[in-house]
Design an enzyme around this catalytic site. Structure first.
Site, PDB file in Angstrom:
ATOM      1  N   GLY A 119      14.704 -26.450  40.084  1.00  0.00           N
ATOM      2  CA  GLY A 119      15.557 -25.319  40.422  1.00  0.00           C
ATOM      3  C   GLY A 119      14.898 -24.433  41.457  1.00  0.00           C
ATOM      4  N   LYS A 120      15.623 -23.512  41.996  1.00  0.00           N
ATOM      5  CA  LYS A 120      15.058 -22.512  42.913  1.00  0.00           C
ATOM      6  C   LYS A 120      16.035 -21.358  43.010  1.00  0.00           C
ATOM      7  CE  LYS A 120      11.308 -22.281  45.538  1.00  0.00           C
ATOM      8  NZ  LYS A 120      10.001 -22.890  45.180  1.00  0.00           N
TER       9      LYS A 120
END
Ligand code: NAD
Length: 430
Positions: A119-120
């Site tokens: 994720g980011k």
């Protein structure tokens, strides 16, 4: 008529995002996926983000006016476990970049063999121009907007560009207030006092040291007498230099944003750290000669460690590089064409998704400790890190030897294979 397989396997230039940061990720992905003869359906799944969230975050600024900031959180793939990845605050943040970074986190976690997806997150803002109160208000509103999407079992953020321990403490507190109980394992990179892990600050540099030691062993260089040049003397560069010097390596050159220093008999890293603490740069250090940025790459060294920024090793400077080993402490420091050129010349390059993966591995340790409510000593953290990093290095090296490919392609092969295998085992829910 084309066969089913010919139709189903997408080429990099046919996929959405070609020419963008996400397109660059896809190009690397496709090389490894072809080698693996990846199932066309799985190929499609792994080249599409699972979830992209865009939120508006209104904040009352110190002057009384309301500003609305745009925030993103991308959960690229959660097949192996909760999404994992940092939150960055920067004026240039955009959805394409965040999606690419979330994909890279997916492959990094898979290479590191930890049970996380990728994720980011990010917010378009200029934190240098914001007060601490404004930053806290923005962080809390952003987390409130994505609160249903994150959590210890869902998505576990961490620091990234321009975010730090304090911001992670606000993330943890905001989430905890919403769910009604203290939940330390919702975020990593926290201060040790509120559930952070011992050894996290040094973890990435420690992993770079281990990768350098293992690469030197493979190439046949004695790390205890190797000559090393380091670009960047921040968290990753300074710890890598310090730990390699402790192994006996000679750190002959270091550069940072302002300048550089060269000492053929080896820089005294403890003294350099003290100089940087006082002057905020290695420039002007009396324990060596001044060194320009350009000269760093052409030095006669065994190991070069880019640990500063992306796109530093390009076709403009690759031909002057004499190092036999490059360890990518930074994310994306080598452009694809420079990588090909150096690999063809026999330079052994340990790619970012392996070389700097110890940061996220120690974040995983932090999450484990928070969930246990039982904390390890720094010695225990370092011992576990050593095991995980050596295992990851060996998996990638054996894959590189098996397929006769460079270490970057091999790292992707290892990562994609792990995610693809579990994707197939879990099957299709429809
Ligand atoms: P940092 O901000 O602590 O340090 C960056 C260093 O690079 C500083 O010394 C800065 O002066 C130097 N620098 C900036 N511009 C330069 C230039 N033009 N030439 C030479 N040096 C220059 O950052 P960090 O945490 O050490 O991260 C460095 C890289 O490693 C980034 O690419 C980051 O994404 C990556 N990384 C960091 C971690 C981590 O745990 N900190 C984990 C994985 C990857």
């Amino acid at each position: 008529m084309a066969t089913r397989t010919e139709v189903a396997i997408p080429r990099g230039d046919e996929l959405p995002g070609h020419g963008s940061t996400f397109g660059a990720m896809l190009e690397e992905f496709n090389v490894a996926a072809r080698l693996l003869k990846l199932d066309p359906g799985v190929w499609k799944i792994l080249t599409n983000p699972k979830r992209q969230i865009v939120v508006s975050c209104p904040v009352q600024m110190d002057n009384g006016e309301i500003e609305v900031f745009t925030g993103f959180r991308v959960q690229y793939n959660i097949t192996l476990g909760p999404a994992k990845g940092g939150i960055r605050y920067h004026p240039d943040v955009n959805l394409d970049e965040i999606t690419a970074l979330a994909a890279w986190m997916t492959w990094k976690c898979a290479v590191a063999h930890i049970p996380f997806g990728g994720g980011k997150g990010g917010i378009i803002c200029d934190p240098g121009k914001m007060s601490k109160r404004e930053l806290e208000a923005l962080t809390r509103r952003y987390i409130a907007e994505i609160v249903d999407a994150i959590g210890p079992e869902k998505d576990v953020p961490a620091p990234d560009v321009n975010t730090n321990e304090q911001i992670m403490a606000w993330v943890m507190d905001t989430y905890s207030m919403h769910v009604g109980h203290t939940t330390t394992s919702v975020v990593t990179g926290k201060p040790v006092e509120l559930g952070g892990s011992m050894g996290r600050r040094e973890a990435t540099g420690r992993g770079v040291m281990i990768a350098t030691r293992e690469a030197a062993r493979h190439v046949g260089i004695d790390v205890t007498s190797a000559r090393v040049a380091v670009q960047g003397f921040g968290n990753v560069g300074s710890v890598s230099a310090e730990l390699l010097a402790r192994q006996g390596a000679r750190i002959v050159a270091v550069t940072d944003w302002k300048g550089g220093v060269y000492n053929d008999s080896g820089i005294d890293i403890a003294k350099l750290l003290a100089h940087v603490q006082q002057h905020r740069t290695v420039d002007g250090f009396s324990g060596g000669d001044p060194l320009s940025h350009d000269r760093l790459f052409s030095l006669d060294v065994d190991v070069l460690i880019p640990a500063a920024l992306e796109n530093q090793i390009t076709m403009a400077n690759a031909s002057v590089i004499k190092a036999r080993i490059i360890i990518e402490g930074a994310n994306g420091p080598t452009t694809p064409d420079a990588h090909r050129h150096l690999h063809d010349r026999g330079v052994f390059i340990v790619p970012d998704i392996l070389a700097n993966s110890s940061g996220v591995t120690t974040s995983y340790f932090e999450w484990v400790q928070d969930r246990y409510g039982y904390f390890w000593s720094e010695k225990e953290v370092n011992e576990r890190l050593e095991l995980k990093m050596c295992e990851a290095f060996d998996d990638v090296l054996q894959t590189a030897l098996k397929y006769t490919v460079d270490m970057r392609t091999a790292a992707y092969v290892v990562a994609i294979n792990r995610v693809a295998t579990v994707t197939k085992m879990r099957g299709m829910y429809a």
